[in-house]
Design an enzyme around this catalytic site. Structure first.
Site, PDB file in Angstrom:
ATOM      1  N   LYS A   1      -4.639 -10.803  -7.347  1.00  0.00           N
ATOM      2  CA  LYS A   1      -5.924 -11.065  -6.519  1.00  0.00           C
ATOM      3  C   LYS A   1      -6.734 -10.043  -7.076  1.00  0.00           C
ATOM      4  CE  LYS A   1      -6.343  -8.436  -2.461  1.00  0.00           C
ATOM      5  NZ  LYS A   1      -6.875  -8.303  -0.900  1.00  0.00           N
TER       6      LYS A   1
ATOM      7  N   LYS B   1     -11.092  -4.589  -5.240  1.00  0.00           N
ATOM      8  CA  LYS B   1     -12.082  -3.305  -5.649  1.00  0.00           C
ATOM      9  C   LYS B   1     -11.243  -2.186  -6.218  1.00  0.00           C
ATOM     10  CE  LYS B   1     -12.156  -2.799  -0.869  1.00  0.00           C
ATOM     11  NZ  LYS B   1     -12.740  -3.739   0.276  1.00  0.00           N
TER      12      LYS B   1
ATOM     13  N   LYS C   1       0.825  -1.249  -0.048  1.00  0.00           N
ATOM     14  CA  LYS C   1      -0.066   0.006  -0.122  1.00  0.00           C
ATOM     15  C   LYS C   1       1.034   1.323  -0.218  1.00  0.00           C
ATOM     16  CE  LYS C   1      -4.294  -1.887   0.700  1.00  0.00           C
ATOM     17  NZ  LYS C   1      -5.728  -1.575   1.245  1.00  0.00           N
TER      18      LYS C   1
END
Ligand code: ATP
Ligand code: LTN
Length: 334
Positions: free
Chosen positions: A198, A201, A116
């Site tokens: 993966k 969203k 992130k």
């Protein structure tokens, strides 16, 4: 007859986007199946979402939508405690305490932090770094026995165990040490257009959302990346055929068929038959969920009753642990 105390289950999802098939198959399906057997707590991890910038109105809307979708996926609010993390202040309170029992080096090793901070280079805030500590607080407050999550969250449950053991080592048995519960199938659903990553969203292309209309789902599957094999093409090989393996995993998780059974079913057939079959299995599963969630989302009064009652029930359990912790570390009590 002596009543056997149920084991406790707890998990959460960030309302940082709309729920998708990965969230559903990797996490929620397993939650809903365990309602009767366990004492269950499920929440919207809204505090966690602000580690990345959010639009406030959108966040409110998504949190409520997510609650409606939890219920539509089969989580009965009478049998499961459903709540919003930010409505139970004990999460933030315990998180501070646990920050002081978590090592800087431990947090530096977390893969999600590395990923992130790579993705949000302009906002590598302290919350992103201490994210796992808040997650540890979420879990330990409820003395949860099991934490059902997708594979990507396993490392966070492991650090939670380390923090709990460290704290218990100093103060005695304060926290239950939780066990991650990773589904055998569905634990890792990959993106339809990027079968190496993966389904997420944050990559809407190739991501199937729970609220997608049937035709949108069909289109997404039609465009799913496979390979140029012809002849015998539907067989499981994660390395060589990641796209097909992903579709087989989705199909197997939804229908309960084994990979061998699927291979047999599509023997002599091509992707032109296989992809629509997977799409239909998904449409069949998601349609009632979408319809029920759309109905519930209009009933704001009902949803607010659910989260009020959820926050009350959650706070009762959470505050008992918090108060024990405050006593142990030496804070005066009123
Ligand atoms: P982000 O895009 O922010 O990384 P996400 O879409 O990966 O988010 P999370 O909120 O991180 O979703 O995950 C919620 C739950 O769903 C977790 O238990 C996680 O392990 C599970 N999950 C998320 N994506 C998948 C996936 N592709 N396959 C299986 N489980 C998943
Ligand atoms: N980090 C998780 C969401 C989450 C969670 C939790 C899951 C926050 N707190 C406690 C299980 C238990 C995620 O991003 N999926």
């Amino acid at each position: 007859m002596e009543e056997v105390k149920k084991k406790r289950m707890l998990s959460g999802i960030q309302p940082s986007g709309d729920l998708h098939l990965g969230n559903y198959l990797g996490a929620i399906v397993n939650w809903a199946e365990r309602t009767e057997e366990y004492d269950c707590f499920y929440f919207m991890a809204d505090l966690h979402t602000i580690t990345v910038r959010q639009d406030p109105a959108e966040l409110r809307k998504r949190s409520l939508n997510q609650l409606a979708q939890y219920i539509a996926c089969g989580l009965d609010p009478e049998k499961n405690v459903l709540f919003l993390q930010s409505m139970v202040p004990a999460h933030s309170q315990l998180s501070w305490v646990l920050n002081c029992y978590t090592m800087f080096g431990e947090l530096q090793r977390m893969t999600q932090f590395k990923d992130k901070s790579e993705k949000h280079r302009d906002n590598i805030n302290a919350g992103l770094f201490t994210y796992p500590v808040l997650m540890a607080a979420d879990i330990l407050l409820y003395q949860a026995d099991f934490v059902p999550v997708g594979e990507d969250q396993k490392q966070h449950v492991e650090i939670t165990r380390d923090i709990a053991e460290r704290f218990n080592g100093i103060y005695g048995d304060v926290f239950k040490v939780p066990t991650p519960l990773i589904a055998k199938t569905g634990a890792r659903i990959y993106g339809l257009s990027t079968p190496e990553d993966k389904m997420s969203k944050s990559v809407p292309d190739g991501c199937v959302f729970l609220m997608d209309e049937p035709d949108v789902i069909r289109k997404k599957f039609k465009r799913a990346v496979t390979d140029s094999d012809t002849g015998r093409c539907v067989y499981y090989d994660r390395e060589k055929k990641p796209g097909v393996a992903n579709l087989m995993n989705i199909y197997s998780t939804l229908t309960g068929k084994t990979y061998e059974e699927i291979e047999k079913e599509f023997e002599g057939k091509g992707y032109g038959d296989f992809k629509p079959a997977v799409a239909e299995a998904v449409v069949e599963k998601l349609t009632p969920i979408r319809e029920e969630a759309s109905r519930l989302i209009k009933d704001k009064a009902y949803l607010s009753d659910v989260y009020k009652q959820g926050a009350e029930r959650a706070s009762y359990v959470a505050n008992r642990t918090l108060s024990k912790v405050y006593k142990k570390v030496g804070f005066l009590q009123i």
